[in-house]
Design a protein around this motif. Sequence first.
Motif, PDB file in Angstrom:
ATOM      1  N   LYS A 153      -2.063  -5.683  -1.899  1.00  0.00           N
ATOM      2  CA  LYS A 153      -1.919  -5.027  -3.198  1.00  0.00           C
ATOM      3  C   LYS A 153      -3.263  -4.867  -3.876  1.00  0.00           C
ATOM      4  O   LYS A 153      -3.555  -3.812  -4.466  1.00  0.00           O
ATOM      5  CB  LYS A 153      -0.975  -5.847  -4.085  1.00  0.00           C
ATOM      6  N   LEU A 154      -4.098  -5.902  -3.815  1.00  0.00           N
ATOM      7  CA  LEU A 154      -5.399  -5.848  -4.458  1.00  0.00           C
ATOM      8  C   LEU A 154      -6.257  -4.726  -3.879  1.00  0.00           C
ATOM      9  O   LEU A 154      -6.855  -3.935  -4.621  1.00  0.00           O
ATOM     10  CB  LEU A 154      -6.111  -7.199  -4.299  1.00  0.00           C
ATOM     11  N   VAL A 155      -6.315  -4.647  -2.559  1.00  0.00           N
ATOM     12  CA  VAL A 155      -7.111  -3.597  -1.921  1.00  0.00           C
ATOM     13  C   VAL A 155      -6.566  -2.216  -2.263  1.00  0.00           C
ATOM     14  O   VAL A 155      -7.323  -1.285  -2.572  1.00  0.00           O
ATOM     15  CB  VAL A 155      -7.154  -3.807  -0.393  1.00  0.00           C
ATOM     16  N   GLY A 156      -5.238  -2.062  -2.204  1.00  0.00           N
ATOM     17  CA  GLY A 156      -4.637  -0.773  -2.520  1.00  0.00           C
ATOM     18  C   GLY A 156      -4.906  -0.336  -3.949  1.00  0.00           C
ATOM     19  O   GLY A 156      -5.220   0.837  -4.201  1.00  0.00           O
ATOM     20  N   VAL A 157      -4.803  -1.263  -4.892  1.00  0.00           N
ATOM     21  CA  VAL A 157      -5.049  -0.933  -6.300  1.00  0.00           C
ATOM     22  C   VAL A 157      -6.504  -0.548  -6.523  1.00  0.00           C
ATOM     23  O   VAL A 157      -6.800   0.469  -7.172  1.00  0.00           O
ATOM     24  CB  VAL A 157      -4.664  -2.130  -7.199  1.00  0.00           C
ATOM     25  N   VAL A 158      -7.414  -1.343  -5.999  1.00  0.00           N
ATOM     26  CA  VAL A 158      -8.841  -1.057  -6.188  1.00  0.00           C
ATOM     27  C   VAL A 158      -9.201   0.309  -5.598  1.00  0.00           C
ATOM     28  O   VAL A 158      -9.876   1.126  -6.235  1.00  0.00           O
ATOM     29  CB  VAL A 158      -9.708  -2.162  -5.563  1.00  0.00           C
ATOM     30  N   ALA A 159      -8.728   0.552  -4.379  1.00  0.00           N
ATOM     31  CA  ALA A 159      -9.046   1.819  -3.714  1.00  0.00           C
ATOM     32  C   ALA A 159      -8.504   3.011  -4.496  1.00  0.00           C
ATOM     33  O   ALA A 159      -9.210   4.009  -4.725  1.00  0.00           O
ATOM     34  CB  ALA A 159      -8.485   1.822  -2.300  1.00  0.00           C
ATOM     35  N   SER A 160      -7.254   2.931  -4.932  1.00  0.00           N
ATOM     36  CA  SER A 160      -6.639   4.066  -5.624  1.00  0.00           C
ATOM     37  C   SER A 160      -7.264   4.297  -6.997  1.00  0.00           C
ATOM     38  O   SER A 160      -7.520   5.444  -7.385  1.00  0.00           O
ATOM     39  CB  SER A 160      -5.128   3.854  -5.754  1.00  0.00           C
ATOM     40  N   TRP A 171      -5.327  12.549  -4.490  1.00  0.00           N
ATOM     41  CA  TRP A 171      -5.756  11.815  -3.300  1.00  0.00           C
ATOM     42  C   TRP A 171      -5.874  10.318  -3.550  1.00  0.00           C
ATOM     43  O   TRP A 171      -5.817   9.511  -2.624  1.00  0.00           O
ATOM     44  CB  TRP A 171      -7.094  12.360  -2.798  1.00  0.00           C
ATOM     45  N   ALA A 172      -6.034   9.942  -4.804  1.00  0.00           N
ATOM     46  CA  ALA A 172      -6.102   8.518  -5.133  1.00  0.00           C
ATOM     47  C   ALA A 172      -4.835   7.792  -4.696  1.00  0.00           C
ATOM     48  O   ALA A 172      -4.883   6.660  -4.186  1.00  0.00           O
ATOM     49  CB  ALA A 172      -6.311   8.347  -6.633  1.00  0.00           C
ATOM     50  N   LEU A 173      -3.679   8.432  -4.880  1.00  0.00           N
ATOM     51  CA  LEU A 173      -2.410   7.819  -4.482  1.00  0.00           C
ATOM     52  C   LEU A 173      -2.308   7.695  -2.968  1.00  0.00           C
ATOM     53  O   LEU A 173      -1.809   6.694  -2.444  1.00  0.00           O
ATOM     54  CB  LEU A 173      -1.247   8.654  -5.023  1.00  0.00           C
ATOM     55  N   VAL A 174      -2.785   8.701  -2.250  1.00  0.00           N
ATOM     56  CA  VAL A 174      -2.745   8.683  -0.790  1.00  0.00           C
ATOM     57  C   VAL A 174      -3.680   7.605  -0.241  1.00  0.00           C
ATOM     58  O   VAL A 174      -3.310   6.831   0.650  1.00  0.00           O
ATOM     59  CB  VAL A 174      -3.132  10.062  -0.219  1.00  0.00           C
ATOM     60  N   VAL A 175      -4.893   7.549  -0.781  1.00  0.00           N
ATOM     61  CA  VAL A 175      -5.865   6.544  -0.336  1.00  0.00           C
ATOM     62  C   VAL A 175      -5.318   5.137  -0.571  1.00  0.00           C
ATOM     63  O   VAL A 175      -5.483   4.240   0.265  1.00  0.00           O
ATOM     64  CB  VAL A 175      -7.205   6.739  -1.070  1.00  0.00           C
ATOM     65  N   GLY A 176      -4.661   4.924  -1.702  1.00  0.00           N
ATOM     66  CA  GLY A 176      -4.087   3.608  -1.982  1.00  0.00           C
ATOM     67  C   GLY A 176      -3.043   3.197  -0.960  1.00  0.00           C
ATOM     68  O   GLY A 176      -2.995   2.040  -0.529  1.00  0.00           O
ATOM     69  N   ILE A 177      -2.204   4.145  -0.534  1.00  0.00           N
ATOM     70  CA  ILE A 177      -1.159   3.852   0.463  1.00  0.00           C
ATOM     71  C   ILE A 177      -1.781   3.486   1.808  1.00  0.00           C
ATOM     72  O   ILE A 177      -1.395   2.500   2.448  1.00  0.00           O
ATOM     73  CB  ILE A 177      -0.217   5.058   0.611  1.00  0.00           C
ATOM     74  N   VAL A 178      -2.765   4.278   2.252  1.00  0.00           N
ATOM     75  CA  VAL A 178      -3.401   4.013   3.543  1.00  0.00           C
ATOM     76  C   VAL A 178      -4.187   2.699   3.500  1.00  0.00           C
ATOM     77  O   VAL A 178      -4.142   1.912   4.454  1.00  0.00           O
ATOM     78  CB  VAL A 178      -4.322   5.185   3.938  1.00  0.00           C
ATOM     79  N   ALA A 179      -4.894   2.445   2.401  1.00  0.00           N
ATOM     80  CA  ALA A 179      -5.669   1.206   2.279  1.00  0.00           C
ATOM     81  C   ALA A 179      -4.760  -0.019   2.298  1.00  0.00           C
ATOM     82  O   ALA A 179      -5.087  -1.045   2.910  1.00  0.00           O
ATOM     83  CB  ALA A 179      -6.494   1.230   0.995  1.00  0.00           C
ATOM     84  N   THR A 180      -3.608   0.082   1.655  1.00  0.00           N
ATOM     85  CA  THR A 180      -2.646  -1.023   1.654  1.00  0.00           C
ATOM     86  C   THR A 180      -2.152  -1.314   3.067  1.00  0.00           C
ATOM     87  O   THR A 180      -2.082  -2.481   3.487  1.00  0.00           O
ATOM     88  CB  THR A 180      -1.456  -0.677   0.747  1.00  0.00           C
ATOM     89  N   GLN A 181      -1.832  -0.284   3.823  1.00  0.00           N
ATOM     90  CA  GLN A 181      -1.332  -0.468   5.183  1.00  0.00           C
ATOM     91  C   GLN A 181      -2.405  -1.029   6.101  1.00  0.00           C
ATOM     92  O   GLN A 181      -2.126  -1.876   6.964  1.00  0.00           O
ATOM     93  CB  GLN A 181      -0.825   0.866   5.723  1.00  0.00           C
ATOM     94  N   LEU A 182      -3.654  -0.571   5.934  1.00  0.00           N
ATOM     95  CA  LEU A 182      -4.745  -1.088   6.754  1.00  0.00           C
ATOM     96  C   LEU A 182      -4.991  -2.568   6.467  1.00  0.00           C
ATOM     97  O   LEU A 182      -5.214  -3.367   7.387  1.00  0.00           O
ATOM     98  CB  LEU A 182      -6.021  -0.279   6.483  1.00  0.00           C
ATOM     99  N   THR A 183      -4.920  -2.939   5.211  1.00  0.00           N
ATOM    100  CA  THR A 183      -5.086  -4.356   4.844  1.00  0.00           C
ATOM    101  C   THR A 183      -3.961  -5.207   5.423  1.00  0.00           C
ATOM    102  O   THR A 183      -4.189  -6.313   5.916  1.00  0.00           O
ATOM    103  CB  THR A 183      -5.104  -4.496   3.315  1.00  0.00           C
ATOM    104  N   THR A 184      -2.734  -4.706   5.372  1.00  0.00           N
ATOM    105  CA  THR A 184      -1.603  -5.420   5.962  1.00  0.00           C
ATOM    106  C   THR A 184      -1.839  -5.682   7.446  1.00  0.00           C
ATOM    107  O   THR A 184      -1.572  -6.778   7.946  1.00  0.00           O
ATOM    108  CB  THR A 184      -0.310  -4.606   5.783  1.00  0.00           C
ATOM    109  N   LEU A 185      -2.338  -4.669   8.147  1.00  0.00           N
ATOM    110  CA  LEU A 185      -2.601  -4.800   9.579  1.00  0.00           C
ATOM    111  C   LEU A 185      -3.620  -5.891   9.852  1.00  0.00           C
ATOM    112  O   LEU A 185      -3.403  -6.779  10.690  1.00  0.00           O
ATOM    113  CB  LEU A 185      -3.089  -3.457  10.128  1.00  0.00           C
TER     114      LEU A 185
END
Length: 498
Positions: A153-160, A171-185
């Motif tokens: 959540k932290l990474v996704g929020v900061v990125a977006s 694009w901020a919303l899209v970047v947040g979704i991808v960043a959240t998934q990458l962090t989860t991985l």
Amino acid sequence: MSSITDKLIKGSAWLSFARAIVNLLSIISMVAMARLLSPDDFGVVAVATTLMLLVTEVTELSLAQALVRHRALTDAHFHSAFTMNALRGGVLGGALALAGSPLASFYDDPRLVGIMAGMGASVFLGGLANPRRIVLQRELIFWQEFVLNVSQKLVGVVASVVVAYIFRSYWALVVGIVATQLTTLVVSYTVMPYRPRLGLAHAKDLLSFSVWVSAVQIVNTLNWRFDTLFIGKLLGNEALGHYSVGGNLAAIPTREATTPLRQTFYPAFSSMRDDRERLSSAYQRAQAVVTAIALPAGIGAALVADPLIRLGMGEKWVPAIFIVQALASVHAVQTLGSSADALGMALGQTRLLFVRSVQMLVVRIPLIVGAMYLYGLEGVIGARVFTGLIATVVNMVLVRRLINVSVAEQLAVNARSFCAAAVMVIGTLAVVYFLPARADTWSLALEILVLGATSILLYSTSCRWLWRRAGRPSGPEQEIGRLMAKVWKKLRPGSADA
């Protein structure tokens, strides 16, 4: 039983702490993004995310639930789960990316081409996640879930927020979704080391349990996601933006207040499935606690929604106020039967869950679509409230069939909580008439504080008074007090178990 209870308490404490941080980050993110972006930005991304969720949830293999319930797991089971998830993620990710062009033509919005490519990348990354994480849930160990939930959540929020601040773009919303998934991985392999291998030796074994769970997931997804696509096409992106943001805000109070407890129910109920009397008692106690917590959270949020949205998000989001008020209230009431799914999966009665979901799908689609055509967005909200109440009754009937606890008994253990909630609503609405007129930001902030404090005070004192008048019987009041005491004992400084 004591050992399981202690694990559930510690697990709930970790998850509660995580949810508190995630909730704070969500609020910060929501306010910042609402200020920086427009309802149209949220609307166009909501179309893409809804389609992504429809595709991923309809094809969900439910392997995690199968792994939790399996009695003798081996590395080969995890290899099979990883392989199936990776194949699914690759196929779906590619399909979503390719769907961008036809979707853009259908909605007459070229932005959807790039957005769908981002959704495809997110799904692909999700398919590579570590399947061994489920061992932690199976053993009722949840501190790793704390690390995972907070970090993603932290990474996704900061990125977006950074992208939104710099570019003021959807694009901020899209970047947040991808960043959240990458962090989860990344974090999933950090908290639970695992070297994946390709193999399908136990695919049939895992799917034999998950087939009905997957069927339930398909129907539920159609049930809860189809309206977004209709609104985007028929009512436009701005209306969809208000609907999607308002719906998300409405779900937060009940979800964040109860998820830490509810996440522990399935593994806990599974451990008791051979003792029906014990299971019935545990279910009633657990469900009463969930509802007692959800009512002040959801209905209280509805009471402060107006000044809160005006202050935090601005006047352009005023149409979302009614959405939050209506849906936050019905979400709280629906917790009466919200744990039926965990109970059904624990007992292996997933076919019953599927039948229940199909019944609700048949009811919801015509009602919501008809209300949308006749009354627009307001009709959709009214239909959702009505069908939400129907779903509550259906779930309670399902619980009666699973563990032989009547609907009347289920209502009885929650009666004091509902009476206290009624007092809270009447008293708080009465206070509104004595508040000064809204003149500036400070008057809105004062209104939020007064209404919030009044709601909490009225609900807590009413619950305590009603409990004493009833002779201090066993119920959610005792359970919550005992839970808080045990959590404090486990987590206080110097505790040997902390």
